[in-house]
Design an enzyme around this catalytic site. Sequence first.
Site, PDB file in Angstrom:
ATOM      1  N   ASP A 119       0.783  -1.236   0.000  1.00 14.77           N
ATOM      2  CA  ASP A 119       0.000   0.000   0.000  1.00 14.77           C
ATOM      3  C   ASP A 119       0.812   1.282   0.000  1.00 14.77           C
ATOM      4  O   ASP A 119       0.252   2.370   0.182  1.00 14.77           O
ATOM      5  CB  ASP A 119      -0.954   0.003   1.188  1.00 14.77           C
ATOM      6  CG  ASP A 119      -2.136  -0.899   0.961  1.00 14.77           C
ATOM      7  OD1 ASP A 119      -2.704  -0.851  -0.146  1.00 14.77           O
ATOM      8  OD2 ASP A 119      -2.502  -1.659   1.870  1.00 14.77           O
ATOM      9  N   ASP A 178      -7.020  -4.868  -4.766  1.00 16.75           N
ATOM     10  CA  ASP A 178      -6.681  -3.491  -4.398  1.00 16.75           C
ATOM     11  C   ASP A 178      -5.316  -3.078  -4.947  1.00 16.75           C
ATOM     12  O   ASP A 178      -5.065  -1.890  -5.209  1.00 16.75           O
ATOM     13  CB  ASP A 178      -6.645  -3.330  -2.879  1.00 16.75           C
ATOM     14  CG  ASP A 178      -7.767  -4.038  -2.145  1.00 16.75           C
ATOM     15  OD1 ASP A 178      -8.170  -5.137  -2.580  1.00 16.75           O
ATOM     16  OD2 ASP A 178      -8.224  -3.518  -1.113  1.00 16.75           O
TER      17      ASP A 178
END
Length: 398
Positions: A119, A178
């Site tokens: 991330d 994601d």
Amino acid sequence: MKSTFEKLTATVIAALLLPLISFGQSAGKKQMAALIDENMQFAVKQYQVLKDNTPADRMPRSFAKGKSVTSDTEWWCSGFYPGTLWYLYEYTKDQNVKAEAEKRLGILEKEKRYTGNHDIGFMIFCSFGNAYRITGDKKYKEVIDTAAVYQITRYRPSIKSIQSWNKSSNLNCPVIIDNMMNLEQLLWAAQNGGSSRFREIALIHANTTIKNHYRPDYSTFHIVDYNLDNGEIIKKVNGQGAHDTSAWSRGQAWGLYGFTMMYRFTKDQAYLNQARNIANFILSHPNLPADKIPYWDYNAPQIPTSRDASAGAIAASALLELGQYTTGRERSRYVDAATVMLRSLSSDAYRARLGENGGFLLKNSVGSFLANSEVDVPLTYADYYFLEGLLRYKKWYL
């Protein structure tokens, strides 16, 4: 065949309708311009409340049971608050907003070397990327370049993907949908003087995602778990979805946004087609509500159930970009749907009142429904993509 009279009549009717259509389009644009401005002005005031509720060394995360929830800068959402502030500054040129954005970048910069998960793209590019785009200050670009170097340390050649999370008791080498969003940082860094390896890895990862994450109907699994030794798939599961054959709504939005973005950088028709097919899955789904803000899963049991404003905001922003790469009725379909989403999110059903909601803009997002984590609460990424969508509409369609 039509008679001369019928042809003439059709021509006259078309001529009479054209001004009405043009007037309707003009009125619609004026309404959207007013809606965008009102949202931005409201957001500046509301984010002052969010600032006051967030300690100087923390980042806002949510608001639940009447209390603000914050995070450290290692939390995957840490870049969204400063990123949103930069969007607000871009629109309003409010120097107080800029000062707050710069302060938050100051505590976030150390995460440019973060390798704990995938991330770092969300953390750095959504924040420092906006800062550099708006200011042109090279110090922000240096942070992005460094982050890209550390991001690719999680690339695993045996599975042709960037490993999303570390190994756990029930997952060996997980890759989640994601992760598509974080490829933007790599593509941008490569395009702006960085290593060509960044782009190469981003393309490999995207191609693997198309091959392994998607079902024939273009719904996506949340997680594909790999055997790191031989690259074989161990299992495909929906970690945050209703069940392993369901369509988790935010995962659908991540994929739509991610493949639309991949086309922006590469102009590879395969990515555009993937985005179109995902968009069609979303917009054609019988469980998509009339206001087009999805339930937390398109196949959730006991519908109606919790809506996910974050999924709606992400999808709206993505559809507006997808409209840039299509024409005619297809383009109108995407833009019209995004418009409905933005209008819905701007309504009292989803947007907070001034001073409420802990300072967040949107209510009714869902982090992880099955884990009973962050259900029907505000989330930073919902606000981020909501404002991004509004600004994209202003830039491209007004």
